[in-house]
Scaffold this active site. Sequence first.
Site, PDB file in Angstrom:
ATOM      1  N   SER A  15       0.811  -1.224   0.000  1.00  0.00           N
ATOM      2  CA  SER A  15       0.000   0.000   0.000  1.00  0.00           C
ATOM      3  C   SER A  15       0.850   1.283   0.000  1.00  0.00           C
ATOM      4  O   SER A  15       0.563   2.195  -0.783  1.00  0.00           O
ATOM      5  CB  SER A  15      -0.974   0.008   1.180  1.00  0.00           C
ATOM      6  N   LYS A  64      -9.938  -5.371  10.417  1.00  0.00           N
ATOM      7  CA  LYS A  64     -11.063  -4.770   9.671  1.00  0.00           C
ATOM      8  C   LYS A  64     -12.380  -4.756  10.449  1.00  0.00           C
ATOM      9  O   LYS A  64     -13.239  -3.913  10.185  1.00  0.00           O
ATOM     10  CB  LYS A  64     -11.268  -5.496   8.338  1.00  0.00           C
ATOM     11  N   ASN A  85     -12.194  -1.011   5.653  1.00  0.00           N
ATOM     12  CA  ASN A  85     -10.793  -0.981   5.205  1.00  0.00           C
ATOM     13  C   ASN A  85     -10.301   0.442   4.991  1.00  0.00           C
ATOM     14  O   ASN A  85      -9.131   0.642   4.653  1.00  0.00           O
ATOM     15  CB  ASN A  85     -10.607  -1.804   3.926  1.00  0.00           C
ATOM     16  N   ASP A 100     -13.239  -2.581  -0.463  1.00  0.00           N
ATOM     17  CA  ASP A 100     -12.715  -3.848  -1.001  1.00  0.00           C
ATOM     18  C   ASP A 100     -13.659  -4.424  -2.064  1.00  0.00           C
ATOM     19  O   ASP A 100     -13.227  -4.751  -3.177  1.00  0.00           O
ATOM     20  CB  ASP A 100     -12.538  -4.879   0.118  1.00  0.00           C
ATOM     21  N   GLY A 124     -16.857 -19.033  -1.222  1.00  0.00           N
ATOM     22  CA  GLY A 124     -16.409 -18.546   0.087  1.00  0.00           C
ATOM     23  C   GLY A 124     -17.432 -17.579   0.652  1.00  0.00           C
ATOM     24  O   GLY A 124     -18.170 -16.934  -0.114  1.00  0.00           O
ATOM     25  N   GLY A 127     -15.441 -12.281   4.987  1.00  0.00           N
ATOM     26  CA  GLY A 127     -15.626 -10.839   4.819  1.00  0.00           C
ATOM     27  C   GLY A 127     -15.418 -10.378   3.384  1.00  0.00           C
ATOM     28  O   GLY A 127     -16.167  -9.519   2.886  1.00  0.00           O
ATOM     29  N   ASN A 148     -20.488 -22.112  -0.303  1.00  0.00           N
ATOM     30  CA  ASN A 148     -19.569 -22.256   0.836  1.00  0.00           C
ATOM     31  C   ASN A 148     -19.610 -23.667   1.376  1.00  0.00           C
ATOM     32  O   ASN A 148     -20.589 -24.395   1.200  1.00  0.00           O
ATOM     33  CB  ASN A 148     -19.935 -21.251   1.937  1.00  0.00           C
ATOM     34  N   THR A 150     -19.549 -24.254   4.567  1.00  0.00           N
ATOM     35  CA  THR A 150     -20.478 -24.172   5.711  1.00  0.00           C
ATOM     36  C   THR A 150     -21.619 -23.232   5.322  1.00  0.00           C
ATOM     37  O   THR A 150     -21.475 -22.010   5.386  1.00  0.00           O
ATOM     38  CB  THR A 150     -19.729 -23.592   6.942  1.00  0.00           C
ATOM     39  N   TYR A 211      -3.459 -12.034  -5.445  1.00  0.00           N
ATOM     40  CA  TYR A 211      -2.546 -11.648  -6.543  1.00  0.00           C
ATOM     41  C   TYR A 211      -1.100 -12.006  -6.223  1.00  0.00           C
ATOM     42  O   TYR A 211      -0.210 -11.792  -7.048  1.00  0.00           O
ATOM     43  CB  TYR A 211      -2.702 -10.164  -6.915  1.00  0.00           C
TER      44      TYR A 211
HETATM   45  P1  ATR Z   1     -12.032 -13.355   4.791  1.00  0.00           P
HETATM   46  O1  ATR Z   1     -12.783 -12.607   5.852  1.00  0.00           O
HETATM   47  O2  ATR Z   1     -10.600 -12.919   4.621  1.00  0.00           O
HETATM   48  O3  ATR Z   1     -12.753 -13.420   3.498  1.00  0.00           O
HETATM   49  P2  ATR Z   1     -12.585 -15.755   6.350  1.00  0.00           P
HETATM   50  O4  ATR Z   1     -13.635 -15.035   7.109  1.00  0.00           O
HETATM   51  O5  ATR Z   1     -11.530 -16.467   7.088  1.00  0.00           O
HETATM   52  O6  ATR Z   1     -11.821 -14.846   5.318  1.00  0.00           O
HETATM   53  O7  ATR Z   1     -13.334 -16.778   5.345  1.00  0.00           O
HETATM   54  C1  ATR Z   1     -12.633 -17.708   4.628  1.00  0.00           C
HETATM   55  C2  ATR Z   1     -13.556 -18.431   3.651  1.00  0.00           C
HETATM   56  O8  ATR Z   1     -12.779 -19.473   3.049  1.00  0.00           O
HETATM   57  C3  ATR Z   1     -14.756 -19.111   4.268  1.00  0.00           C
HETATM   58  O9  ATR Z   1     -15.797 -19.122   3.334  1.00  0.00           O
HETATM   59  C4  ATR Z   1     -14.234 -20.532   4.515  1.00  0.00           C
HETATM   60  O10 ATR Z   1     -15.239 -21.532   4.546  1.00  0.00           O
HETATM   61  P3  ATR Z   1     -16.062 -21.854   5.917  1.00  0.00           P
HETATM   62  O11 ATR Z   1     -17.014 -20.723   6.125  1.00  0.00           O
HETATM   63  O12 ATR Z   1     -16.747 -23.148   5.613  1.00  0.00           O
HETATM   64  O13 ATR Z   1     -15.015 -21.975   6.982  1.00  0.00           O
HETATM   65  C5  ATR Z   1     -13.401 -20.725   3.270  1.00  0.00           C
HETATM   66  N1  ATR Z   1     -12.379 -21.746   3.450  1.00  0.00           N
HETATM   67  C6  ATR Z   1     -11.204 -21.635   4.109  1.00  0.00           C
HETATM   68  N2  ATR Z   1     -10.516 -22.789   4.029  1.00  0.00           N
HETATM   69  C7  ATR Z   1     -11.274 -23.652   3.309  1.00  0.00           C
HETATM   70  C8  ATR Z   1     -11.110 -25.004   2.866  1.00  0.00           C
HETATM   71  N3  ATR Z   1     -10.006 -25.707   3.176  1.00  0.00           N
HETATM   72  N4  ATR Z   1     -12.096 -25.551   2.128  1.00  0.00           N
HETATM   73  C9  ATR Z   1     -13.220 -24.859   1.810  1.00  0.00           C
HETATM   74  N5  ATR Z   1     -13.431 -23.568   2.190  1.00  0.00           N
HETATM   75  C10 ATR Z   1     -12.474 -22.987   2.926  1.00  0.00           C
END
Ligand code: ATR
Length: 270
Positions: A15, A64, A85, A100, A124, A127, A148, A150, A211
Amino acid sequence: MKFAVIGHPIQHSLSPMMHHANFKSLDEAHEYEALNIDPKHFHHIKSIISERNLDGFNVTIPHKERIIPYLDALSPAAETIGAVNTVKIKEGKWIGYNTDGSGFVEGLKHRYPHLQDARILIIGAGGASKGIAYALKTISKHPITVANRTLERLNKWTFDVYPLDLKEVISNIGQFDIVINTTPLGMDQSTESILNLTGIPQHILVCDIIYTPFETPFLKQARLNGNETYNGLDMFIYQGAESYEIWTNQQANIEAMKERVLEHLKSNQN
Ligand code: ATR
């Protein structure tokens, strides 16, 4: 004017370099420094920032969400996303923004001009995903699908998206024009791609918000399959440009910012 980015760790942040390239190209004598703030010292944030007389600052991992209780006001996007951010300091008041998601979408518009017509899948639900989904919803003609591992995580979102189980993605992927990986998988070159993209239809633009590495395993698989790809560099550039515009009400020089960061990334390639 004086600016900073706060994070932990922060020494590898690009940055300062990116913002200085912008200031130089605009012939402005602004300053921008990186401040390493350990989470255990975060309760001192008001005095740390105040003694520097900053006009604004960026907030990066892992602060954040932590910054929010210290703010006097939030933009609607920051409030809905629950993450900030960019902070603007005006007459002693701290106002939080989130650039973002809007930064990612602004960059993607240049790559995919009819973005409003695209059917989009985000992988995913953290955030970053939420910010991008929120920004896409403001322009898209179609519902935004979020996949996702979960699914319950999406129940807590305060705006609607179409949920999809990660296991169902590959059998449904042909319905989408753009697929965006927002999970951290791929930050480490040795990690596998979150999905096996071999054999997916070639009309899909495959995106990642990472990136470094410049081409994640996810994007590499897509490229080898014959798909167009798009990495997270523009997201980084455009979120920074939007921060500058919030702080100064002036347009940033996107080209100068991107050129400087690209030059740095190329010189650090192994
Ligand atoms: P950020 O806020 O930086 O976007 P985060 O809140 O840690 O990151 O979220 C990470 C995302 O990656 C989540 O969607 C997580 O899935 P879960 O909600 O099921 O935990 C996903 N993620 C991380 N590792 C993973 C893996 N090995 N397989 C599938 N999804 C994964």
